[in-house]
Design a protein around this motif. Structure first.
Motif, PDB file in Angstrom:
ATOM      1  N   LEU A  67       0.833  -1.207   0.000  1.00 38.48           N
ATOM      2  CA  LEU A  67       0.000   0.000   0.000  1.00 38.48           C
ATOM      3  C   LEU A  67       0.867   1.257   0.000  1.00 38.48           C
ATOM      4  N   ASP A  68       1.956   1.215   0.765  1.00 37.11           N
ATOM      5  CA  ASP A  68       2.826   2.384   0.852  1.00 37.11           C
ATOM      6  C   ASP A  68       3.541   2.659  -0.467  1.00 37.11           C
ATOM      7  N   GLU A  69       3.828   1.597  -1.206  1.00 36.29           N
ATOM      8  CA  GLU A  69       4.486   1.769  -2.495  1.00 36.29           C
ATOM      9  C   GLU A  69       3.493   2.210  -3.581  1.00 36.29           C
ATOM     10  N   GLN A  70       2.298   1.665  -3.523  1.00 39.58           N
ATOM     11  CA  GLN A  70       1.289   1.990  -4.527  1.00 39.58           C
ATOM     12  C   GLN A  70       0.647   3.359  -4.297  1.00 39.58           C
ATOM     13  N   TYR A  71       0.507   3.704  -3.033  1.00 42.41           N
ATOM     14  CA  TYR A  71      -0.151   4.960  -2.660  1.00 42.41           C
ATOM     15  C   TYR A  71       0.761   5.682  -1.663  1.00 42.41           C
ATOM     16  N   PRO A  72       1.804   6.331  -2.138  1.00 37.68           N
ATOM     17  CA  PRO A  72       2.857   6.843  -1.261  1.00 37.68           C
ATOM     18  C   PRO A  72       2.464   7.986  -0.325  1.00 37.68           C
ATOM     19  N   GLU A  73       1.340   8.625  -0.566  1.00 35.06           N
ATOM     20  CA  GLU A  73       0.951   9.736   0.311  1.00 35.06           C
ATOM     21  C   GLU A  73      -0.368   9.434   1.018  1.00 35.06           C
ATOM     22  N   PRO A  74      -0.400   9.679   2.306  1.00 36.97           N
ATOM     23  CA  PRO A  74       0.718   9.968   3.217  1.00 36.97           C
ATOM     24  C   PRO A  74       1.525   8.694   3.480  1.00 36.97           C
ATOM     25  N   PRO A  75       2.823   8.833   3.686  1.00 36.20           N
ATOM     26  CA  PRO A  75       3.680   7.654   3.845  1.00 36.20           C
ATOM     27  C   PRO A  75       3.481   6.952   5.185  1.00 36.20           C
ATOM     28  N   LEU A  76       3.672   5.645   5.180  1.00 40.09           N
ATOM     29  CA  LEU A  76       3.655   4.858   6.415  1.00 40.09           C
ATOM     30  C   LEU A  76       5.053   4.684   6.985  1.00 40.09           C
ATOM     31  N   LEU A  77       6.061   4.994   6.162  1.00 44.53           N
ATOM     32  CA  LEU A  77       7.451   4.860   6.582  1.00 44.53           C
ATOM     33  C   LEU A  77       8.200   6.166   6.340  1.00 44.53           C
ATOM     34  N   PRO A  78       9.187   6.496   7.181  1.00 45.22           N
ATOM     35  CA  PRO A  78       9.974   7.722   6.988  1.00 45.22           C
ATOM     36  C   PRO A  78      10.784   7.665   5.696  1.00 45.22           C
ATOM     37  N   GLY A  79      11.166   8.823   5.197  1.00 43.06           N
ATOM     38  CA  GLY A  79      11.965   8.890   3.984  1.00 43.06           C
ATOM     39  C   GLY A  79      13.406   8.488   4.199  1.00 43.06           C
ATOM     40  N   ASP A  80      13.952   8.750   5.377  1.00 45.60           N
ATOM     41  CA  ASP A  80      15.347   8.429   5.673  1.00 45.60           C
ATOM     42  C   ASP A  80      15.524   6.918   5.839  1.00 45.60           C
ATOM     43  N   PRO A  81      16.496   6.311   5.150  1.00 44.69           N
ATOM     44  CA  PRO A  81      16.669   4.856   5.214  1.00 44.69           C
ATOM     45  C   PRO A  81      16.888   4.309   6.619  1.00 44.69           C
ATOM     46  N   LEU A  82      17.667   4.998   7.441  1.00 46.19           N
ATOM     47  CA  LEU A  82      17.928   4.521   8.794  1.00 46.19           C
ATOM     48  C   LEU A  82      16.667   4.585   9.646  1.00 46.19           C
ATOM     49  N   LYS A  83      15.949   5.690   9.547  1.00 43.46           N
ATOM     50  CA  LYS A  83      14.699   5.803  10.305  1.00 43.46           C
ATOM     51  C   LYS A  83      13.688   4.754   9.833  1.00 43.46           C
ATOM     52  N   ARG A  84      13.697   4.487   8.528  1.00 43.85           N
ATOM     53  CA  ARG A  84      12.804   3.492   7.967  1.00 43.85           C
ATOM     54  C   ARG A  84      13.104   2.113   8.555  1.00 43.85           C
ATOM     55  N   ALA A  85      14.383   1.781   8.652  1.00 41.54           N
ATOM     56  CA  ALA A  85      14.791   0.492   9.208  1.00 41.54           C
ATOM     57  C   ALA A  85      14.391   0.379  10.679  1.00 41.54           C
ATOM     58  N   LYS A  86      14.526   1.489  11.415  1.00 42.45           N
ATOM     59  CA  LYS A  86      14.168   1.457  12.835  1.00 42.45           C
ATOM     60  C   LYS A  86      12.673   1.278  13.032  1.00 42.45           C
ATOM     61  N   VAL A  87      11.876   1.942  12.202  1.00 42.19           N
ATOM     62  CA  VAL A  87      10.425   1.785  12.304  1.00 42.19           C
ATOM     63  C   VAL A  87      10.018   0.359  11.937  1.00 42.19           C
ATOM     64  N   ARG A  88      10.640  -0.173  10.894  1.00 43.83           N
ATOM     65  CA  ARG A  88      10.359  -1.564  10.526  1.00 43.83           C
ATOM     66  C   ARG A  88      10.691  -2.506  11.679  1.00 43.83           C
ATOM     67  N   ALA A  89      11.824  -2.297  12.331  1.00 36.81           N
ATOM     68  CA  ALA A  89      12.229  -3.164  13.434  1.00 36.81           C
ATOM     69  C   ALA A  89      11.190  -3.131  14.555  1.00 36.81           C
ATOM     70  N   LEU A  90      10.686  -1.950  14.864  1.00 37.86           N
ATOM     71  CA  LEU A  90       9.659  -1.826  15.896  1.00 37.86           C
ATOM     72  C   LEU A  90       8.375  -2.537  15.485  1.00 37.86           C
ATOM     73  N   ALA A  91       7.982  -2.336  14.229  1.00 40.83           N
ATOM     74  CA  ALA A  91       6.757  -2.972  13.736  1.00 40.83           C
ATOM     75  C   ALA A  91       6.901  -4.491  13.728  1.00 40.83           C
ATOM     76  N   TYR A  92       8.060  -4.974  13.288  1.00 44.94           N
ATOM     77  CA  TYR A  92       8.264  -6.420  13.225  1.00 44.94           C
ATOM     78  C   TYR A  92       8.290  -7.037  14.620  1.00 44.94           C
ATOM     79  N   SER A  93       8.765  -6.284  15.601  1.00 42.76           N
ATOM     80  CA  SER A  93       8.807  -6.824  16.962  1.00 42.76           C
ATOM     81  C   SER A  93       7.405  -7.132  17.471  1.00 42.76           C
ATOM     82  N   VAL A  94       6.429  -6.349  17.017  1.00 42.94           N
ATOM     83  CA  VAL A  94       5.036  -6.629  17.378  1.00 42.94           C
ATOM     84  C   VAL A  94       4.475  -7.751  16.512  1.00 42.94           C
TER      85      VAL A  94
END
Length: 209
Positions: free
Chosen positions: A72-99
């Motif tokens: 969904l985030d790739e097909q409909y990029p606005e508003p984004p579900l992930l930050p633009g910065d690669p490092l911040k994106r990885a950190k958010v993914r890590a938090l989401a995956y932990s749940v």
């Protein structure tokens, strides 16, 4: 688009939030997990795993909630579900995956049903099991969350799509979220956002079935 899900399913709940945050319209088809509809031939043709959710878009069928949310985030990029910065994106993914990969799977309905059928655990033991694993996960998350309103900054995204359903489950089984201040803060920040309110289990058509 058509979302096949169950009102209390954490994974279905995640995708409902994501669709709402994107402002996307979709039809909702309930799959009653307690009645075993997910194991029926009709649903298995849609999702051979027999799990919810499944998102149908034309001839495309997508399964697994995190894969759906990232699509969904790739097909409909606005508003984004992930930050633009690669490092911040990885950190958010890590938090989401932990749940989604660590906390929630061990309290999945089929896991609990297996424990009850094969090991004859009591309802009290089942609740203790659920509370234990949520507490373990939430305690770790508390140490990783920044003071920003949301994990990705100033707007909710992928992590909140995963966290809010897990909070719902924790509260359902008698846990006090105020014991986890950072998680409690995010819960309050999301509580009045329409995308989260509309996705709540009690607001789904199958909640009264």
């Amino acid at each position: 688009m058509e979302l096949h899900g169950y009102f209390r399913s954490s994974a279905s709940y995640r995708v409902r939030i994501g669709l709402n945050l994107k402002g996307l319209q979709y039809d909702y088809t309930p799959v009653n997990l307690l009645q075993g509809e997910q194991r029926g031939d009709t649903y298995r043709k849609l999702n051979p795993q027999g799990l919810v959710p499944a998102l149908v878009d034309g001839r495309t069928v997508l399964t697994q909630s995190l894969a759906i949310l990232e699509w969904l985030d790739e097909q409909y990029p606005e508003p984004p579900l992930l930050p633009g910065d690669p490092l911040k994106r990885a950190k958010v993914r890590a938090l989401a995956y932990s749940v989604a990969c660590d906390i929630q799977p061990v309290q999945n309905l089929r896991v609990l049903q297996y424990l009850q059928s094969e090991y004859a655990i009591s309802d009290k033991q089942k609740i203790h099991w659920i509370q234990h694993w949520i507490h373990e996960g939430f305690t770790a998350l508390e140490k990783q969350l920044d003071p920003a309103p949301f994990a990705g900054g100033d707007r909710p995204g992928l992590f909140e799509c995963c966290l809010i359903p897990q909070i719902y489950s924790a509260q359902r089984f008698g846990m006090d979220i105020s014991e986890y201040p950072a998680i409690h803060r995010i819960m309050n920040a999301c509580s009045d956002i329409a995308a989260f309110v509309d996705a709540r289990p009690e607001n789904q058509p199958d909640s009264t079935l």
